[in-house]
Write a protein that holds these residues in place. Structure first.
Motif, short mmCIF file in Angstrom:
data_model
loop_
_atom_site.label_atom_id
_atom_site.label_comp_id
_atom_site.label_asym_id
_atom_site.label_seq_id
_atom_site.Cartn_x
_atom_site.Cartn_y
_atom_site.Cartn_z
N GLU A 156 0.80 -1.22 0.00
CA GLU A 156 0.00 0.00 0.00
C GLU A 156 0.83 1.28 0.00
OE1 GLU A 156 -3.16 -0.44 2.89
OE2 GLU A 156 -4.42 -1.40 1.37
N ASP A 157 2.09 1.19 0.43
CA ASP A 157 2.97 2.37 0.36
C ASP A 157 3.94 2.26 -0.81
OD1 ASP A 157 1.81 3.61 2.60
OD2 ASP A 157 2.98 2.34 3.94
N GLY A 158 3.66 1.38 -1.75
CA GLY A 158 4.54 1.18 -2.90
C GLY A 158 5.39 -0.06 -2.74
N LEU A 159 6.35 -0.24 -3.64
CA LEU A 159 7.26 -1.37 -3.55
C LEU A 159 8.27 -1.10 -2.45
CD1 LEU A 159 7.90 -2.11 -7.33
CD2 LEU A 159 6.53 -3.47 -5.74
N VAL A 160 8.42 -2.03 -1.53
CA VAL A 160 9.34 -1.87 -0.40
C VAL A 160 10.65 -2.54 -0.78
CG1 VAL A 160 9.69 -2.30 2.06
CG2 VAL A 160 7.36 -1.89 1.18
N ALA A 161 11.72 -1.74 -0.82
CA ALA A 161 13.01 -2.25 -1.32
C ALA A 161 13.47 -3.48 -0.55
CB ALA A 161 14.06 -1.15 -1.26
N ASP A 162 13.33 -3.47 0.77
CA ASP A 162 13.80 -4.60 1.58
C ASP A 162 13.04 -5.88 1.23
OD1 ASP A 162 15.56 -2.95 2.82
OD2 ASP A 162 14.50 -2.83 4.73
N ILE A 163 11.73 -5.75 1.00
CA ILE A 163 10.92 -6.93 0.65
C ILE A 163 11.29 -7.41 -0.75
CG2 ILE A 163 8.58 -7.79 0.29
CD1 ILE A 163 7.60 -5.78 2.35
N LEU A 164 11.45 -6.45 -1.68
CA LEU A 164 11.77 -6.80 -3.06
C LEU A 164 13.14 -7.47 -3.15
CD1 LEU A 164 10.75 -6.52 -6.00
CD2 LEU A 164 12.04 -4.39 -6.14
N LEU A 165 14.16 -6.83 -2.60
CA LEU A 165 15.52 -7.37 -2.69
C LEU A 165 15.69 -8.61 -1.83
CD1 LEU A 165 17.47 -3.99 -2.72
CD2 LEU A 165 16.85 -5.44 -4.67
N GLY A 166 14.82 -8.75 -0.84
CA GLY A 166 14.82 -9.97 -0.02
C GLY A 166 14.00 -11.09 -0.62
N ALA A 167 13.47 -10.86 -1.83
CA ALA A 167 12.70 -11.88 -2.58
C ALA A 167 11.50 -12.38 -1.79
CB ALA A 167 13.61 -13.05 -2.99
N ARG A 168 10.78 -11.44 -1.16
CA ARG A 168 9.65 -11.84 -0.33
C ARG A 168 8.29 -11.45 -0.92
NH1 ARG A 168 12.85 -9.50 3.60
NH2 ARG A 168 11.23 -8.04 4.28
N TYR A 169 8.28 -10.87 -2.14
CA TYR A 169 7.00 -10.69 -2.82
C TYR A 169 6.59 -12.01 -3.50
CZ TYR A 169 6.81 -5.60 -2.20
OH TYR A 169 6.71 -4.34 -1.66
N GLY A 170 5.37 -12.01 -4.06
CA GLY A 170 4.85 -13.23 -4.64
C GLY A 170 5.63 -13.69 -5.86
N ARG A 171 5.75 -15.01 -6.01
CA ARG A 171 6.50 -15.58 -7.14
C ARG A 171 5.95 -16.94 -7.54
NH1 ARG A 171 11.40 -16.77 -2.96
NH2 ARG A 171 11.20 -19.04 -2.91
N LYS A 172 4.70 -17.21 -7.21
CA LYS A 172 4.13 -18.55 -7.44
C LYS A 172 2.84 -18.48 -8.24
CE LYS A 172 5.93 -20.21 -3.02
NZ LYS A 172 5.58 -20.62 -1.64
N LEU A 173 2.56 -19.58 -8.95
CA LEU A 173 1.24 -19.84 -9.50
C LEU A 173 0.58 -20.95 -8.70
CD1 LEU A 173 1.56 -19.90 -13.41
CD2 LEU A 173 0.73 -18.05 -11.95
N HIS A 174 -0.73 -20.85 -8.56
CA HIS A 174 -1.51 -21.88 -7.86
C HIS A 174 -2.58 -22.41 -8.80
CE1 HIS A 174 0.29 -20.80 -3.97
NE2 HIS A 174 0.28 -19.57 -4.45
N PHE A 175 -2.75 -23.72 -8.79
CA PHE A 175 -3.75 -24.39 -9.63
C PHE A 175 -4.77 -25.07 -8.71
CE2 PHE A 175 0.01 -23.83 -12.11
CZ PHE A 175 -0.46 -23.47 -13.37
N TRP A 176 -6.04 -24.90 -9.06
CA TRP A 176 -7.14 -25.32 -8.18
C TRP A 176 -8.13 -26.19 -8.95
CZ3 TRP A 176 -7.31 -22.74 -3.24
CH2 TRP A 176 -6.43 -21.66 -3.10
#
Length: 464
Positions: A211-231
């Motif tokens: 909500e405050d934009g892309l957070v550098a620590d989260i981005l560079l720490g590879a903690r944003y989403g990176r998966k697909l889910h199948f249901w």
């Protein structure tokens, strides 16, 4: 004997949808980044024979400020003709318009006057949270059983996000779609393969992460989403997760093949942490499982650090930042928005594993500031972002704002909104329509485009 007739904008197959008459209006979400004035839906004249072509000819203003209108959709579409959940007497009449920041959902009636939609219901955030356990509604799709709304957060604005269901006629929030969530925590987009009874979801982050934009620590720490889910679509149960790996961040827009006999689709990954590239991946059936394959790499472009915003100075490069994609109705052409460099790319994906670049235009961009024939002498900012393709594949519309909190991270001087249109040749190739440059009113920025009667990211089909 009188008979009921389905809405004429419903088509049993994508092949028939592609023969639909051209759209004459586009609905465009617009938001005030300062959150001082209410957001709205603008109605844009897209009829080339009209005296008001490429102008805003109608508008509906929301009831509150600060909603941040983002993605929205129709109450009903061609999936109403599917034999597994038929309700052919629905009408494509109402726009379901969520506020990503406020969690408020507006229902707009386009029936009496398509140029002047009217608010006929407001679902307040408290009602959405109490009935579904979700907040921050993001993407809207009409489908079998009702209206599916992906949501980034739970009722408290944390995780997990997921899918809320709305009743297709009363618009009452019904509840949470998932019966067994499995490991899924992050949410973003959701769509399906009706012919394979499979729903697919992608990932961004929980509301406090975005909500405050892309957070550098989260981005560079590879903690944003990176998966697909199948249901399992009918059973509403998680079947499989595919992790793109820690180098890949922000796995976003889902574009399944329109032909329901084809079990593949495309998804964009916004950023590779190794080299700032963006990528496009194909998901597909591999035996009795789903698999993914990277089919396109779009590299970052070297740049003078003095021309870069603070977030990028240390990298000395402009990332392409592929933030949206769209697939033509015949599943032949994939359109790719590079919001960072300013490119809109067209690929022939007739073979979904061997794309060929067939068209490219450049407008805006963090460094290039490329212009438009309809705005001579102006350097433009922002870049191709939300892209929408007409049902016949001949017209491509796009706008240039990504998200209120992210725009200033990459365009710190302030982003001036615009909407443009490309003409697409039948066998590939794209060019700007010089008559279509809509200089957006400075109070707001434009985001998603929806076309009257449906478009290439609004409907799903049950017949090939």
């Amino acid at each position: 004997m009188a008979t009921w007739k389905p809405d004429p904008s419903f088509y049993p197959s994508p092949r028939l949808a592609a023969k639909a008459p051209p759209e004459t209006l586009a609905y465009v979400a617009m938001f005030d980044p300062g959150r001082q004035q209410p957001d709205g839906i603008a109605v844009v004249d897209v009829d080339p024979g009209s005296a008001t072509y490429a102008q805003i000819v109608g508008q509906v203003t929301m009831t509150h400020a600060g909603d941040e209108l983002h993605h929205f959709g129709w109450n009903a579409c061609s999936s109403c003709l599917c034999p597994n959940a038929p309700h052919p007497h629905m009408a494509r009449r109402y726009l379901v318009v969520p506020g990503l920041r406020s969690s408020r959902i507006y229902i707009l009636d386009t029936g009496p006057d398509p140029r002047q939609p009217a608010i006929c219901r407001v679902i307040e955030p408290e009602e959405l949270a109490e009935r579904t356990g979700y907040s921050r509604p993001h993407t809207v799709h009409c489908g079998p059983g009702g209206i599916y709304v992906t949501a980034l957060g739970n009722a408290e604005g944390k995780g997990p996000g997921g899918i809320a269901m709305l009743d297709a006629q009363s618009f009452d929030p019904l509840g949470q779609w998932e019966v067994e969530r499995g490991p899924q925590h992050f949410a973003y987009d959701g769509w399906w393969h009706l012919g394979y009874d499979t729903l697919v979801t992608s990932e961004w982050g929980t509301p406090d992460m975005i909500e405050d934009g892309l957070v550098a620590d989260i981005l560079l720490g590879a903690r944003y989403g990176r998966k697909l889910h199948f249901w399992d679509f009918t059973g509403r149960r998680h079947l499989q997760e595919i992790d793109f790996g820690p180098d890949y961040q922000l796995v976003f827009e889902l574009r399944p093949a329109h032909d329901p006999t084809r079990a593949y689709g495309f998804v964009n990954c916004v950023l590779c942490l190794k080299d700032l590239s963006s990528s496009i991946w194909t998901w597909y059936r591999d035996g009795d499982k789903w698999a993914v394959k990277k089919i396109i790499d779009i590299p970052a472009e070297p740049a003078d650090p003095d021309q870069l915003p603070p977030m990028l100075k240390g990298f000395g490069a402009v990332p392409p930042l592929v933030t949206d994609i769209d697939l033509s109705m015949d599943d032949r052409f994939l359109y790719v928005s590079c919001w960072g460099t300013g490119d809109l790319l067209q690929y022939d994906v007739s073979d979904p594993f061997a794309p060929k670049l067939t068209g490219k235009v450049r407008i805006g961009g963090i460094v290039s500031r490329a212009g438009h024939p309809g705005a001579p002498g102006r350097s433009l900012n922002g870049g191709p972002q939300m892209v929408e393709v007409s049902r016949d594949g001949r017209r491509v519309y796009f706008t240039n704002s990504l998200y209120g909190a992210v725009d200033p991270q990459f365009y710190p001087e302030g982003l001036d909104g615009w909407m443009v249109k490309l003409d697409a040749a039948p066998d590939g190739g794209i060019a700007f329509d010089p008559r279509f440059f809509l200089d957006w009113p400075k109070s707001h920025r434009p985001h998603q485009v929806r076309l009257q009667g449906g478009d290439c990211s609004s409907d799903s089909y049950c017949f090939p």
